[in-house]
Design an enzyme around this catalytic site. Sequence first.
Site, PDB file in Angstrom:
ATOM      1  N   VAL A 152       0.663   1.819 -12.548  1.00  0.00           N
ATOM      2  CA  VAL A 152       1.929   2.413 -12.980  1.00  0.00           C
ATOM      3  C   VAL A 152       2.731   1.407 -13.820  1.00  0.00           C
ATOM      4  O   VAL A 152       3.269   1.750 -14.871  1.00  0.00           O
ATOM      5  CB  VAL A 152       2.707   2.906 -11.737  1.00  0.00           C
ATOM      6  CG1 VAL A 152       4.178   3.082 -12.028  1.00  0.00           C
ATOM      7  CG2 VAL A 152       2.092   4.211 -11.216  1.00  0.00           C
TER       8      VAL A 152
ATOM      9  N   GLN B 267       3.428   0.313  -4.821  1.00  0.00           N
ATOM     10  CA  GLN B 267       3.214  -0.977  -5.493  1.00  0.00           C
ATOM     11  C   GLN B 267       2.051  -0.898  -6.502  1.00  0.00           C
ATOM     12  O   GLN B 267       1.290  -1.857  -6.656  1.00  0.00           O
ATOM     13  CB  GLN B 267       2.966  -2.080  -4.458  1.00  0.00           C
ATOM     14  CG  GLN B 267       4.222  -2.542  -3.757  1.00  0.00           C
ATOM     15  CD  GLN B 267       5.206  -3.247  -4.707  1.00  0.00           C
ATOM     16  OE1 GLN B 267       4.816  -3.793  -5.746  1.00  0.00           O
ATOM     17  NE2 GLN B 267       6.473  -3.220  -4.355  1.00  0.00           N
ATOM     18  N   SER B 268       1.932   0.212  -7.198  1.00  0.00           N
ATOM     19  CA  SER B 268       0.832   0.396  -8.150  1.00  0.00           C
ATOM     20  C   SER B 268       0.943  -0.538  -9.357  1.00  0.00           C
ATOM     21  O   SER B 268       1.972  -0.567 -10.035  1.00  0.00           O
ATOM     22  CB  SER B 268       0.845   1.847  -8.638  1.00  0.00           C
ATOM     23  OG  SER B 268      -0.022   2.001  -9.737  1.00  0.00           O
ATOM     24  N   ASN B 269      -0.143  -1.249  -9.626  1.00  0.00           N
ATOM     25  CA  ASN B 269      -0.223  -2.061 -10.842  1.00  0.00           C
ATOM     26  C   ASN B 269      -0.502  -1.170 -12.050  1.00  0.00           C
ATOM     27  O   ASN B 269      -0.090  -1.476 -13.171  1.00  0.00           O
ATOM     28  CB  ASN B 269      -1.332  -3.098 -10.711  1.00  0.00           C
ATOM     29  CG  ASN B 269      -1.145  -3.983  -9.511  1.00  0.00           C
ATOM     30  OD1 ASN B 269      -0.155  -4.705  -9.422  1.00  0.00           O
ATOM     31  ND2 ASN B 269      -2.067  -3.907  -8.546  1.00  0.00           N
TER      32      ASN B 269
END
Length: 339
Positions: free
Chosen positions: A84, A80-82
């Site tokens: 990325v 759930q990387s912001n």
Amino acid sequence: MHLARFNPVRFAHLPTPLEPLPGLTEALTSESGGGPTLWVKRDDCTGLAGGGNKTRKLEYLLGDALANEANTLVTQGAVQSNHVRQTAAAAARFGMACEIILEERTGSHAVDYTMSGNVLLDELLGAKIRRVPGGTDMTQALAEVAAEVAARGGRPYVIPGGGSNIIGALGYAECALELVAQANEMGLEIDRIVTATGSAGTHAGLVAGLAVMGADIPVLGIGVRAPKETQESNVFRLAVETADLLGHRTRVTRDMVVADCDYVGAGYGLIDDEVIEALKLIARTDGLLLDPVYTGKAMKGLIALSRQGVFDGETVVFLHTGGAQGLFGYQGELQGKLG
Ligand SMILES: *Cc1c(COP(=O)(O)O)cnc(C)c1O
């Protein structure tokens, strides 16, 4: 501090607003009689596909990528990387391909976590996604994907996790400059800045920017992953290197770097009842959306420390680093707990 020397490309919506948080200030004051006067620096509003703190870093990183004639951005993050998501959007915006490696760091196989929230947006933005198990050597994984891109004739530009190198950190040196200029304009005296601290670029860039300017505003990082010693030494190292790039290495001293890592809970990306309480409280006092992984944990810390009287009488600016898109990846965990 002459940032134009580093040739950032401009796409962020800047300056981001600096706003009071009257509801939360009132809620914390009425509980204890003391407490801080809270303000928020709205870096959740940087404008790139939902915004967040990675956008400022990407202005400098894309400047460097374009100077190197890259045509493919390669980066990594948790599922759930912001970071990325914002990198995928920046690639789209500059007509570049984007290769992403998602680390299954939290161990969650829930469908909302693995498919919704930021992941849905990464796919929508056209990034190519691979997934690797938690604990994978991500530096090595980045190098392998970059080699693959080069082998097929592409020109890769590798961005480390969180965009946290000296080039990315310049974005937060710039944020420090912007924040101090706003405070000066408003006649607002800031006693402390509080931010979530993870891959360290945000915290280090702020410390470097404030130190190079000589602004003397303490920054408190609330850790989301590593223990205090590790976090502080990562931030310190990057802050010194960033100040060095700005021509003033010796202005950052070790005492300027403070992280409180007592609010991580069970681990990175794992939420608990206090995080949910923090998300609910500020949503209901000020209509502000935080995220489950970073700003919710930082707010959990800020609320706990306020209740302990640590900020009594201070004007505290909370840096909102974004991430609300990740809420949808935690729907199952939040369901039934929002009453
Ligand atoms: C990445 C991130 C952070 C942490 O910033 P670092 O520069 O990695 O320390 C904080 N908040 C949000 C919402 C993020 O996505």
